[in-house]
Scaffold this motif. Sequence first.
Motif, PDB file in Angstrom:
ATOM      1  N   PHE A  77       0.856  -1.330  -0.186  1.00  0.00           N
ATOM      2  CA  PHE A  77      -0.287   0.240   0.089  1.00  0.00           C
ATOM      3  C   PHE A  77       1.428   1.047  -0.023  1.00  0.00           C
ATOM      4  CE2 PHE A  77      -3.055  -3.117   2.429  1.00  0.00           C
ATOM      5  CZ  PHE A  77      -3.748  -3.483   2.192  1.00  0.00           C
ATOM      6  N   ALA A  78       0.774   2.479  -0.391  1.00  0.00           N
ATOM      7  CA  ALA A  78       1.489   3.444  -0.687  1.00  0.00           C
ATOM      8  C   ALA A  78       0.249   4.739  -1.530  1.00  0.00           C
ATOM      9  CB  ALA A  78       2.152   3.080  -1.651  1.00  0.00           C
ATOM     10  N   VAL A  79       0.823   5.223  -0.788  1.00  0.00           N
ATOM     11  CA  VAL A  79      -0.175   6.754  -1.226  1.00  0.00           C
ATOM     12  C   VAL A  79       0.257   8.225  -0.902  1.00  0.00           C
ATOM     13  CG1 VAL A  79      -1.880   8.872  -0.257  1.00  0.00           C
ATOM     14  CG2 VAL A  79      -2.144   6.743   0.538  1.00  0.00           C
ATOM     15  N   ARG A  80       0.324   8.977  -2.585  1.00  0.00           N
ATOM     16  CA  ARG A  80       0.726  10.063  -2.896  1.00  0.00           C
ATOM     17  C   ARG A  80      -0.413  11.627  -2.918  1.00  0.00           C
ATOM     18  NH1 ARG A  80       5.207   9.764  -7.506  1.00  0.00           N
ATOM     19  NH2 ARG A  80       6.651  11.396  -6.504  1.00  0.00           N
ATOM     20  N   ASP A  81       0.710  12.649  -3.129  1.00  0.00           N
ATOM     21  CA  ASP A  81      -0.343  13.730  -3.610  1.00  0.00           C
ATOM     22  C   ASP A  81       0.414  14.313  -4.900  1.00  0.00           C
ATOM     23  OD1 ASP A  81      -1.721  15.797  -3.026  1.00  0.00           O
ATOM     24  OD2 ASP A  81      -0.325  17.156  -2.155  1.00  0.00           O
ATOM     25  N   ILE A  82      -0.708  13.810  -5.953  1.00  0.00           N
ATOM     26  CA  ILE A  82      -0.671  13.840  -7.129  1.00  0.00           C
ATOM     27  C   ILE A  82      -1.654  15.178  -7.712  1.00  0.00           C
ATOM     28  CG2 ILE A  82       0.087  13.098  -9.496  1.00  0.00           C
ATOM     29  CD1 ILE A  82       1.075  10.622  -7.968  1.00  0.00           C
ATOM     30  N   ASP A  83      -1.233  16.072  -8.567  1.00  0.00           N
ATOM     31  CA  ASP A  83      -1.937  16.482  -9.958  1.00  0.00           C
ATOM     32  C   ASP A  83      -2.164  16.250 -10.938  1.00  0.00           C
ATOM     33  OD1 ASP A  83      -2.499  18.384  -7.202  1.00  0.00           O
ATOM     34  OD2 ASP A  83      -0.385  20.007  -7.503  1.00  0.00           O
ATOM     35  N   LEU A  84      -3.311  15.863 -11.049  1.00  0.00           N
ATOM     36  CA  LEU A  84      -2.835  15.300 -12.956  1.00  0.00           C
ATOM     37  C   LEU A  84      -3.922  16.259 -13.300  1.00  0.00           C
ATOM     38  CD1 LEU A  84      -3.345  13.040 -14.226  1.00  0.00           C
ATOM     39  CD2 LEU A  84      -5.709  12.106 -13.464  1.00  0.00           C
ATOM     40  N   SER A  85      -3.250  16.314 -15.014  1.00  0.00           N
ATOM     41  CA  SER A  85      -4.311  17.473 -15.816  1.00  0.00           C
ATOM     42  C   SER A  85      -4.162  16.580 -16.700  1.00  0.00           C
ATOM     43  CB  SER A  85      -3.689  18.749 -15.860  1.00  0.00           C
ATOM     44  OG  SER A  85      -1.955  18.767 -16.327  1.00  0.00           O
ATOM     45  N   PHE A  86      -4.373  17.298 -17.501  1.00  0.00           N
ATOM     46  CA  PHE A  86      -4.174  17.018 -19.610  1.00  0.00           C
ATOM     47  C   PHE A  86      -4.358  17.974 -20.628  1.00  0.00           C
ATOM     48  CE2 PHE A  86      -7.025  13.793 -17.084  1.00  0.00           C
ATOM     49  CZ  PHE A  86      -6.102  12.322 -17.424  1.00  0.00           C
ATOM     50  N   GLU A  87      -3.653  17.311 -21.426  1.00  0.00           N
ATOM     51  CA  GLU A  87      -3.762  18.301 -22.409  1.00  0.00           C
ATOM     52  C   GLU A  87      -4.381  17.676 -23.098  1.00  0.00           C
ATOM     53  OE1 GLU A  87       0.085  19.787 -25.873  1.00  0.00           O
ATOM     54  OE2 GLU A  87       0.977  18.611 -24.308  1.00  0.00           O
ATOM     55  N   GLU A  88      -4.885  18.368 -24.572  1.00  0.00           N
ATOM     56  CA  GLU A  88      -6.277  17.463 -25.262  1.00  0.00           C
ATOM     57  C   GLU A  88      -6.156  17.936 -26.463  1.00  0.00           C
ATOM     58  OE1 GLU A  88      -9.788  19.163 -23.240  1.00  0.00           O
ATOM     59  OE2 GLU A  88      -8.521  18.828 -21.158  1.00  0.00           O
ATOM     60  N   LYS A  89      -6.879  17.201 -27.892  1.00  0.00           N
ATOM     61  CA  LYS A  89      -6.452  17.363 -29.257  1.00  0.00           C
ATOM     62  C   LYS A  89      -7.436  15.896 -29.814  1.00  0.00           C
ATOM     63  CE  LYS A  89      -4.066  20.133 -31.428  1.00  0.00           C
ATOM     64  NZ  LYS A  89      -4.177  21.290 -31.308  1.00  0.00           N
ATOM     65  N   TRP A 132       6.045   8.935  -2.928  1.00  0.00           N
ATOM     66  CA  TRP A 132       4.946   8.274  -2.594  1.00  0.00           C
ATOM     67  C   TRP A 132       5.717   7.034  -0.637  1.00  0.00           C
ATOM     68  CZ3 TRP A 132       0.671   6.065  -4.716  1.00  0.00           C
ATOM     69  CH2 TRP A 132       0.593   6.011  -6.111  1.00  0.00           C
ATOM     70  N   LEU A 133       4.302   7.871  -0.332  1.00  0.00           N
ATOM     71  CA  LEU A 133       4.783   7.348   0.778  1.00  0.00           C
ATOM     72  C   LEU A 133       3.744   5.656   1.383  1.00  0.00           C
ATOM     73  CD1 LEU A 133       3.661  10.235   2.782  1.00  0.00           C
ATOM     74  CD2 LEU A 133       5.680   9.556   2.506  1.00  0.00           C
ATOM     75  N   VAL A 134       4.933   4.468   1.703  1.00  0.00           N
ATOM     76  CA  VAL A 134       4.475   3.789   2.271  1.00  0.00           C
ATOM     77  C   VAL A 134       3.611   3.190   2.738  1.00  0.00           C
ATOM     78  CG1 VAL A 134       5.831   1.604   2.024  1.00  0.00           C
ATOM     79  CG2 VAL A 134       6.463   2.791   0.121  1.00  0.00           C
ATOM     80  N   ALA A 135       2.293   2.354   3.281  1.00  0.00           N
ATOM     81  CA  ALA A 135       1.873   2.475   4.335  1.00  0.00           C
ATOM     82  C   ALA A 135       2.969   0.800   5.289  1.00  0.00           C
ATOM     83  CB  ALA A 135       0.636   1.133   4.276  1.00  0.00           C
ATOM     84  N   SER A 136       3.638   1.202   6.035  1.00  0.00           N
ATOM     85  CA  SER A 136       4.765   0.649   6.566  1.00  0.00           C
ATOM     86  C   SER A 136       3.905  -0.932   7.868  1.00  0.00           C
ATOM     87  CB  SER A 136       5.833   0.886   7.719  1.00  0.00           C
ATOM     88  OG  SER A 136       5.576   1.866   8.507  1.00  0.00           O
TER      89      SER A 136
END
Length: 858
Positions: free
Chosen positions: A97-109, A123-127
Amino acid sequence: MEKVREVRKFMAFVLIVIATGLLTACSDNSDNSGGDTDTPSGDEEPTPLSTYEVGGFLLDFTFESAQLDIIAPDGRLLLQGLGAAPVEGDKPTDSGFAVRDIDLSFEEKFGSFRPIEEANGPWLVASKLRVADHKDGEITFALDAADGRVLALLIFTSPDEGHLQMSIEPQEAGSRFSWGFACDGDDHFMGFGSQSWDVDHRGFTVPTWVEEQGLGKVENDEYDTSWLLGTGRRHSAHIPIPQYWSRRGYILTAETNLRAIFALCSENEQTARVEIETPSALHLFNGPTYPEAIERATARFGRPRQPPSFAFAPWLDATYGSENVRRVALKLREKNIPSSVIWSEDWKGAYWSGDDYVLTEEWEVDRTLYPDFEDLADDLHDSGFKFFVYFNSFIYKNANVWNETAPNGYLIKDDNGDPFTFLGHKFSDCSLVDLSDPEARTWAKSKLDDAMDLGADGWMGDFGEWMPVTAQTTGGNGMDQHNLHPVQWQEVQREAIDERTDGVERLFFSRSGYFGTPELADVIWAADQRTAFWEDDGMPTILPIGIGLGVVGVSTYGHDIAGYQAVNNTNPPATKELFFRWTTLGAWSPVMRTHHGKQANLNWNWESDDETVEHFRRWAAFHMNLVPYWEGLAKIAHETGLSIWRGLGTAFPEDEKVWPINDQVMVGDAVMIAPVMTEGALSREVYLPKGSWFTWDDEDGPTQGETNITLDASWTEIPVLVRAGGVIPMFPDGVMTLANASDEVLGPESVGDDRVVKVFLGASGEFREKKGLTYRLEQLTEMGDLATVTYSWQGNSVPVCPSTDSSAPCILETGTRRERIKVVGTGVLEVADGSTAVATFIVEGGDSARQLVFDIQR
């Protein structure tokens, strides 16, 4: 019952102990309502493994390393968890198990979307795992990081039998969640909707995001400059529902409206993982067989619809205006080509641009091309046809419909509240109807109503993939609404049809979708293939798409015979060979439908010469004859989720060789088709799984499976194999339509309950038609070279017919390993070898005077 549960739990635990080599004590659930380990008395070390039962599933946790194993109620290890491990590189490949703070966007065409991720930390791993709450039927675990932060909460419940749900609630470290589990050499994965390249996804990382399949495809998911021109990535898909079937005997579904990623033994041969935005839920549907698993999954996420009968009769496209549509309809009847649907996508207008026939972007009839649309609809109805038209959810700025929508606020919006515009597929500015807005939905539905008022019986509901992620809608931002837009489009179409009370049967067909699509759309088609044999986006993609769709609940499936796209001369127009090959595949598809294609005047079509007319007539008639089989399979799909087309990995999961096969497919549980999809080939190799297999019309007897054979196939033929025990009921020749039949255009009423029934001896089997007519084969002894074959009907010996018009029962034809026998009514046909009973074939239901022809291979 409590004692039975405890015994079952103990036996399952023993199995997992043996499998993992661990010898530890299992604590009673009631002693673990808090804390992260069992605490024995005295000076003993804490036991590192604890087991909890939820809905019969066993959850085995190693708390100190945050490892989770999931065991089925019968003791099978479904998912073997991974413990905490350091993150090497940018992915938690080896961590449970792992968690991360990620901003997702897309380029579109042009309906394609390139993901752009910006990480706000590692990534922070659940220990460590910790019981946060435990009550009857529900257990919550906290994932703790080494620094003490709570990464996420995992809430396990079992909403239904055989169904384990893990709800994931984000906490302190971000919303991107990764769950890893072990992958071994026996693991294989099938599904993810309309994937056009692969059937077995082992070794691939599969993203699920609704987008254009692409005009051609590259072999990977890297974003080179070709994506800007509309070329698809390997896993670009119109219906990428995040659900797979595992060889271990379960279906896993990621319930999210956002992008999910499945790394299936691709980042590391020994691990797999699911990466998903939270809050969300993961669902595990136990088998162990595929029919059990898909029944449970579709009970939760939606079963395929049972479409109107006419869906299973051939559909022909006809364009260029009223006069030409009437000409096509007349020619179909004059040439005795069965068909129940004519569809005219240019009903709203079209024009020529070089060799391309291009539709205009209005939402109503073009009175120049179709000045008498209402009269045309009446004429087609009188000739035994349904009449279909075309819609999509684009609103182009240069179209008249812009003035009906933009001023009224019916379109998606930008941050200033103005209509959000983008460069559309016609290379000019357009927007989309905001289908999350009730008023906009009412407007869209009114346009569908207008078409039905004019006489249309249905339509192609095209597109749905282009929702910009930066747009604003009534229902939320474009990112949250993106995957929902095609489903909202289908909801509007479904409502428009279902709200009609005139008793007329109608349907619509779609190409894009997401969760909800199987129970909304009557028919799904494979989208816009190249008019070519090319592997990336031509005829060979038809089977993988249909197989993947079956695993996510789509059943009534079709495609454009001979393809659609010939873009910028990147591939040739449809050739005669391609049209012949694709026609035979269309005949064995649930929906058989033609399309003129983008370069309409250059593509070979059913009218191109007399030989092609006859070829198409023959296979259209064959497809129509199969209607009792199609409808019976559709009923199974509607009631159980088991689709008409089925991948070999769903039918023979124990056979590792079948999983990667992407050019053979089961039609029901007995028939297997293996179309020739290589230009110039006149034969092909076919793999036969375990069992006895017959070719459809030969007299050579069965071939034992788990072997490869080579079958000849000229342009006019398609290799078809049937397992022993196969029973396929068919109409006799002569049915021309399943809609608006008349004395001149015969419908199924003309044959009543009469059938030709293909029967393949050697194993037991049965089939039930939609209307309840039942056929059951009971194999009594093993088949071999029978010395003297005799048949009896209702206890009386069946003689050879003196002539073809002899009274039933009698044997019409005899061969080395094949007989055709005609009887009247229902009853029992007995097959014997001398005095030894070999098999019985039982017919139940229907008219007592029904005429049956049994076509028996042995």
